[in-house]
Design a protein around this motif. Sequence first.
Motif, PDB file in Angstrom:
ATOM      1  N   THR A  64      47.424  45.025  28.670  1.00 29.39           N
ATOM      2  CA  THR A  64      46.089  45.063  29.282  1.00 29.39           C
ATOM      3  C   THR A  64      45.998  46.180  30.309  1.00 29.39           C
ATOM      4  O   THR A  64      45.029  46.947  30.344  1.00 29.39           O
ATOM      5  N   LEU A  65      47.014  46.264  31.151  1.00 33.46           N
ATOM      6  CA  LEU A  65      47.013  47.314  32.168  1.00 33.46           C
ATOM      7  C   LEU A  65      47.128  48.702  31.535  1.00 33.46           C
ATOM      8  O   LEU A  65      46.493  49.666  31.978  1.00 33.46           O
ATOM      9  N   ALA A  66      47.947  48.828  30.490  1.00 34.94           N
ATOM     10  CA  ALA A  66      48.078  50.119  29.808  1.00 34.94           C
ATOM     11  C   ALA A  66      46.761  50.525  29.142  1.00 34.94           C
ATOM     12  O   ALA A  66      46.361  51.699  29.176  1.00 34.94           O
ATOM     13  N   THR A  67      46.070  49.539  28.568  1.00 35.87           N
ATOM     14  CA  THR A  67      44.773  49.834  27.949  1.00 35.87           C
ATOM     15  C   THR A  67      43.754  50.236  29.007  1.00 35.87           C
ATOM     16  O   THR A  67      42.852  51.053  28.747  1.00 35.87           O
ATOM     17  N   SER A  68      43.900  49.702  30.196  1.00 33.31           N
ATOM     18  CA  SER A  68      43.008  50.103  31.287  1.00 33.31           C
ATOM     19  C   SER A  68      43.134  51.591  31.571  1.00 33.31           C
ATOM     20  O   SER A  68      42.149  52.253  31.928  1.00 33.31           O
ATOM     21  N   ALA A  69      44.358  52.113  31.430  1.00 32.62           N
ATOM     22  CA  ALA A  69      44.547  53.553  31.637  1.00 32.62           C
ATOM     23  C   ALA A  69      43.765  54.363  30.606  1.00 32.62           C
ATOM     24  O   ALA A  69      43.200  55.420  30.919  1.00 32.62           O
ATOM     25  N   ILE A  70      43.721  53.862  29.370  1.00 40.55           N
ATOM     26  CA  ILE A  70      42.940  54.558  28.339  1.00 40.55           C
ATOM     27  C   ILE A  70      41.464  54.546  28.700  1.00 40.55           C
ATOM     28  O   ILE A  70      40.746  55.539  28.538  1.00 40.55           O
ATOM     29  N   VAL A  71      40.997  53.404  29.190  1.00 42.65           N
ATOM     30  CA  VAL A  71      39.589  53.298  29.581  1.00 42.65           C
ATOM     31  C   VAL A  71      39.258  54.304  30.673  1.00 42.65           C
ATOM     32  O   VAL A  71      38.212  54.973  30.644  1.00 42.65           O
ATOM     33  N   ILE A  72      40.146  54.432  31.649  1.00 44.62           N
ATOM     34  CA  ILE A  72      39.909  55.386  32.741  1.00 44.62           C
ATOM     35  C   ILE A  72      39.828  56.808  32.203  1.00 44.62           C
ATOM     36  O   ILE A  72      38.941  57.597  32.569  1.00 44.62           O
TER      37      ILE A  72
ATOM     38  N   SER B 151      34.983  49.213  38.764  1.00 41.33           N
ATOM     39  CA  SER B 151      35.139  48.016  39.595  1.00 41.33           C
ATOM     40  C   SER B 151      36.026  46.992  38.908  1.00 41.33           C
ATOM     41  O   SER B 151      36.904  46.373  39.534  1.00 41.33           O
ATOM     42  N   SER B 152      35.821  46.789  37.614  1.00 39.95           N
ATOM     43  CA  SER B 152      36.649  45.853  36.871  1.00 39.95           C
ATOM     44  C   SER B 152      38.102  46.305  36.830  1.00 39.95           C
ATOM     45  O   SER B 152      39.027  45.485  36.965  1.00 39.95           O
ATOM     46  N   LEU B 153      38.336  47.637  36.688  1.00 33.05           N
ATOM     47  CA  LEU B 153      39.709  48.143  36.647  1.00 33.05           C
ATOM     48  C   LEU B 153      40.391  48.000  38.004  1.00 33.05           C
ATOM     49  O   LEU B 153      41.601  47.733  38.079  1.00 33.05           O
ATOM     50  N   VAL B 154      39.629  48.173  39.089  1.00 35.36           N
ATOM     51  CA  VAL B 154      40.201  47.961  40.428  1.00 35.36           C
ATOM     52  C   VAL B 154      40.658  46.513  40.574  1.00 35.36           C
ATOM     53  O   VAL B 154      41.730  46.225  41.128  1.00 35.36           O
ATOM     54  N   GLY B 155      39.839  45.589  40.062  1.00 35.33           N
ATOM     55  CA  GLY B 155      40.249  44.183  40.092  1.00 35.33           C
ATOM     56  C   GLY B 155      41.522  43.953  39.312  1.00 35.33           C
ATOM     57  O   GLY B 155      42.398  43.175  39.738  1.00 35.33           O
ATOM     58  N   ASP B 156      41.676  44.620  38.151  1.00 30.63           N
ATOM     59  CA  ASP B 156      42.897  44.464  37.356  1.00 30.63           C
ATOM     60  C   ASP B 156      44.119  44.956  38.120  1.00 30.63           C
ATOM     61  O   ASP B 156      45.203  44.347  38.055  1.00 30.63           O
ATOM     62  N   VAL B 157      43.985  46.099  38.817  1.00 28.89           N
ATOM     63  CA  VAL B 157      45.111  46.644  39.578  1.00 28.89           C
ATOM     64  C   VAL B 157      45.505  45.692  40.710  1.00 28.89           C
ATOM     65  O   VAL B 157      46.703  45.437  40.950  1.00 28.89           O
ATOM     66  N   LEU B 158      44.484  45.173  41.409  1.00 26.07           N
ATOM     67  CA  LEU B 158      44.790  44.222  42.492  1.00 26.07           C
ATOM     68  C   LEU B 158      45.474  42.979  41.937  1.00 26.07           C
ATOM     69  O   LEU B 158      46.417  42.440  42.552  1.00 26.07           O
TER      70      LEU B 158
END
Length: 770
Positions: free
Chosen positions: A173-181, A207-214
């Motif tokens: 999930t976190l790795a896919t977030s990098a693709i989204v960014i 905003s959603s990705l910041v929540g994932d990082v936190l």
Amino acid sequence: MVDKNRCSTVFVMSKAVSRAAWAMVGLAIVASVLHILSTASRTTDFLYLTAAAQVIVALLVGVLTNKPDRKVWLSILLLIVILLLAQVFDNRDSLSVGEKLFSETLFLLVQLILVLGMFVTIRRRIGGDPMNVVFDALVIALGSWFFIWVAFLNPAREISPDVISVTAVRGLTLATSAIVIFMLATLLLGASVRTPATWLASGAILSSLVGDVLYATNQSGRMSIDQHFANAPYIASLFLVSATVLHPSVATLSEQTSGRVKQPLLGRLILTTTALVLPILILALDSPTDETDRLVRAVSIFVLATTVTARVVFAVRANATLQERLIASAQTDALTDLPNRSLMLEHVQSAIVASRFTRSAPTVLFIDVDRFKNINDSLGHSAGDDVLIAVAQRLRVALPQRCIVGRISGDEFVVLDAESKNQSDALLLADSILESFHEPLALRQGDVFVSASVGVAVLDHVVTRSADDLLRHADTAMYRAKDAGRNCVAVFDSSMLERVNQRLAVETALYRALERRELRLVHQPIIDIELGDVIGFEALMRWEMEDGTKVSPAEFIPIAEETGVIVPIGSWALLEALGHLRGWINQGICRRDATMSVNVSPRQLHDPNFVAVVNEALMRSRMAADQLWLEVTEGVMITQPDQALEILRRLSSTGVRVAIDDFGTGYSSLSFLQKFPIHRLKIDRSFINDLAENAGAKNLVKTIIAMADSLGLDVVAEGVETAEQLHALGDLHCKKAQGFLISHPVTPETMGSTVAGLDKIGKWPRLRPL
């Protein structure tokens, strides 16, 4: 009729919804701050439920008002439902392994839907092949995965009781977030029009990705973040989603832009380079904690290396394909898909080289479509393009397979036969080309008949040194075919080359002839046959180069007209001729009402400044307008008659008189004589030559004189060379004449003695042959 009240209502609703969208941005900030500051769990739950409820309502209102693409709002609805469901599961106090895995899978599904949506949007808005974006995104995602594993997942694994499957899904999930960014950055930097909906959607995703990082930071145990603070970005994201769907620009969120926009190559390069360097630094500075960590690192590096290799291979192949396309585009005519000039030169050069080892004599045929400009002017350029396509197809069918057909420019085609043996083979090909145009071309506008002029050049090593020479020789022969009447074939020989070189030398020297004072005027007197008086003069141009070479007017005047040099030369001749007349009048050489005739070319009549040039010449020479005769040919009344008519009428209104030179040799028409402001007819010398001996010629001249009298036109006979011709003209009541019998053209300096000699002769009709 348009319902104005309905249009007004729609406008007001659109404006209100737009304001509501920006209000949602403010609510996102307020709700996030309240969630952070709140200590009561009921308050935070209420804020979250409020955010979830309002996004459903906003989505319905946005769909009804803005009518976005169906795929857009369905994707947003699916994202919201999955995200809310994942949050409900994740906020429960005790979860089984299966429930945790389900919850994390839902979060992963949210990211995958975002990736798919961003991919489609980038493809539509940027255009082209998005595979480069995909590979770069994978590189960044794998580099991010490696960092996430070392920084978050591996520490969390050591302190968390979660099974490896839950941890792996969380890492994906976190790795896919990098693709989204990455895709988000590509969209923002690469879109031609970044609408408010684009910025609002980007804010919601960030905003959603910041929540994932936190959340990941909390799970890793590296830092303890309060739940109120960690969930605030998710609430802000929901309000920003509402702002996105409420803003009217959401209707164009997934539309393709009008123009291709420069892509953010520098940003992509920085991101991909960082994603490659970061794992290397981590491997160098941090050792694996156990065998599992070592295995994950090894597999991750292997997959990253494989992806980079695939990206390089794809880039090399894409560059090779692009290079092939560019070369093909640079060497192929876009309209007919035939080889262009550069490629044809390569083919011709290859044929010349190959002929050294065979007995062949490569032949080039240069083909020009006759009167193609008329097709463009009458039917339009679209029809002209259709003609060129049809001609190309006709040539392909008519010629043998061994021949190469190319289009080198405009309506000019070239055919190469590398296997021809002699000139006879070349002529057979040329004849087949002419025969192929006997049938009409079937166009959308109807059937069109065209013909072609063909120039043939067979390789001769004596005069041909390169492919460009052979092509130029065929071009020279083609122009000879045009001069011969078109729709025929001409074969190149060395004499043509000499004439072309001579013409080029004359053309080059003509540009400097005026400033070098190589041009001069001579004048031929015009007499009144009955009185014997000199009543006027005709100005004739002569050219003598600095080296003493004299160039015939029959040679340089057509070149001057073709190149446009006749315009400045003609202006100079007009002023010079009127200046000579003014000088002769002042010196008493001729009568004060004597006239000057100056030849005018069609190019001068098409010059918008010509009327001003004539007026200036009259003013500077202080001559009356009715003492100037402008002589034009009958062809002026045929080619672009409207423009010539306007110019001649403007000149005639000032008092300048117009004469038709060489009358009877062109396309004479009584309607043109009535329509144009004509004041004089000059009978061509071809009718005067046989006047004394040929009764037919005499009757023809008599008819011309009678017609001119009935139209109130003056008549001058040209080319009078014998006394018999002059007496015959007198008997036919022709009042004016000029020719070698009266006087050869003389220089301005000798005009005084010439006029004096003519005055001594007296009345010309008294000179009867013995």
